[in-house]
Enzyme design. Structure first.
Site, PDB file in Angstrom:
ATOM      1  CG  LEU A   1      55.055  38.231  26.566  1.00 12.10           C
ATOM      2  CD1 LEU A   1      54.308  37.664  25.356  1.00 12.10           C
ATOM      3  CD2 LEU A   1      55.209  39.730  26.438  1.00 12.10           C
ATOM      4  CG  ASP A   2      52.995  41.617  32.687  1.00 15.63           C
ATOM      5  OD1 ASP A   2      53.845  40.944  33.282  1.00 15.63           O
ATOM      6  OD2 ASP A   2      52.975  42.864  32.692  1.00 15.63           O
ATOM      7  N   PRO A   3      50.149  38.249  31.983  1.00 13.09           N
ATOM      8  CG  PRO A   3      49.202  37.125  33.813  1.00 13.09           C
ATOM      9  CD  PRO A   3      50.321  38.061  33.440  1.00 13.09           C
TER      10      PRO A   3
END
Length: 326
Positions: free
Chosen positions: A49-51
């Site tokens: 998951l992206d930041p």
């Protein structure tokens, strides 16, 4: 002399932690924090998951890492907010503003555009992604100011629900719930929808609420995990077989169990099946995965006898933390 530093004594831990990833941490940062709290020897995750994104992130420990690949193919569900009228370089709120346009679409146009993105669609992966080209991640090219050619990929949008919208005012937006196939870029989807509405846009929020059989209600935050004692942390783990939902179960007797764990094929009255979870009978324990072809059980990914024993014992007793001079 420097002050003593606490050193964590690692131990074998087997299972799946359903983490609610917080905003601002990368998936790997969240994984390393959870690994440290559990004092686990081996860990991995089932896709990043992206930041910018929050939500369901299954983390695999020990023997569970052998089956993380199976989960990568699972459908995902996201809730996202698309900020209309402002296009950015990264298709999210962290990028530089590329253009600002008036939002003049109607509610009817929004519904019509969303319908066009249902079902099989084609996406060009964003430059700010971990996808690799010539051994180098696309985001690395992007950071150097370089844009490289990317091949479009086919994905499927199973459901695309409009949860809320505001088309007037200073901050027009759409809030969407998306159930999609693996490999779908929600940032690209949001950007493409906004472009189809004639105003452009970017994601201002993204949360994964379901991945495969796992939902946000089952997840723990890092704050909750940190507040637990070690026994509660261990009891929060899902069993390794949680990564194998829908697999056909086959149970073997003691003799067949030993042979199967040595990679020997077994014969039995089994129906052909590509996804089989194999268990030992006494005591009942996951042995690994297999397939059945022509009544023959063909071993796939196997647990080691030591891993099986450690799982049956639930885990070694907690050890004290030692002080280390540095």
């Amino acid at each position: 002399m420097n002050a003593p530093r606490t050193r964590v004594q690692r131990r074998p831990v087997h299972g799946v932690l359903l983490l609610d990833k917080p905003l601002g941490l990368s998936s790997n940062q969240a994984l390393q924090k959870a690994k440290w709290l559990l004092r686990a020897e081996k860990a991995g995750h089932t896709g990043t998951l992206d930041p910018l994104a929050t939500g369901v992130l299954p983390l695999c420990f020990g023997a569970a890492t052998k089956f993380s690949q199976q989960h990568l193919d699972a459908d995902k569900t996201y809730e996202t907010t698309v900020r209309l009228g402002i296009q950015t370089s990264t298709a999210d709120a962290e990028g530089d503003v590329l253009s600002v346009r008036e939002v003049s679409c109607s509610a009817g146009q929004v519904v019509e555009v969303l319908d066009r993105f249902m079902g099989p669609i084609s996406q060009v992966p964003p430059m700010h992604s971990a996808l690799k080209k010539d051994g180098k991640a696309l985001y690395e090219y992007a950071r150097e100011g370089e844009t490289v050619e990317r091949l479009a990929r086919n994905v499927v949008i199973h459901d695309l629900d409009l949860l809320d919208m505001q088309l007037q005012g200073d901050a027009p937006f759409l809030r969407l719930r998306v159930r999609c196939s693996k490999g779908t870029y929600i940032r690209t989807l949001g950007e493409d929808i906004a472009e189809a509405l004639g105003c452009g846009g970017h994601l201002s929020a993204l949360r994964r609420v379901v991945t495969g059989p796992f939902a946000q209600a089952q997840c723990l935050s890092l704050v909750q995990l940190e507040a637990m004692d070690e026994n509660r942390r261990m009891s929060a783990l899902q069993p390794v077989e949680a990564l194998l939902p829908g697999y056909t179960e086959i149970v073997l007797d003691k003799d067949s169990t030993d042979r199967f764990l040595n990679g020997v094929r077994r014969h039995g009255p089994w129906v052909d099946c590509d996804q089989v979870a194999v268990y030992g009978e006494h005591p009942r324990a996951l042995l690994g995965t297999a397939s059945v072809q022509g009544g023959e059980l063909i071993p796939g990914r196997l647990l080691s006898p030591m891993e099986i024993q450690q799982i049956l014992e639930k885990s070694p007793a907690p050890e004290p933390l030692l002080a280390e001079q540095v």
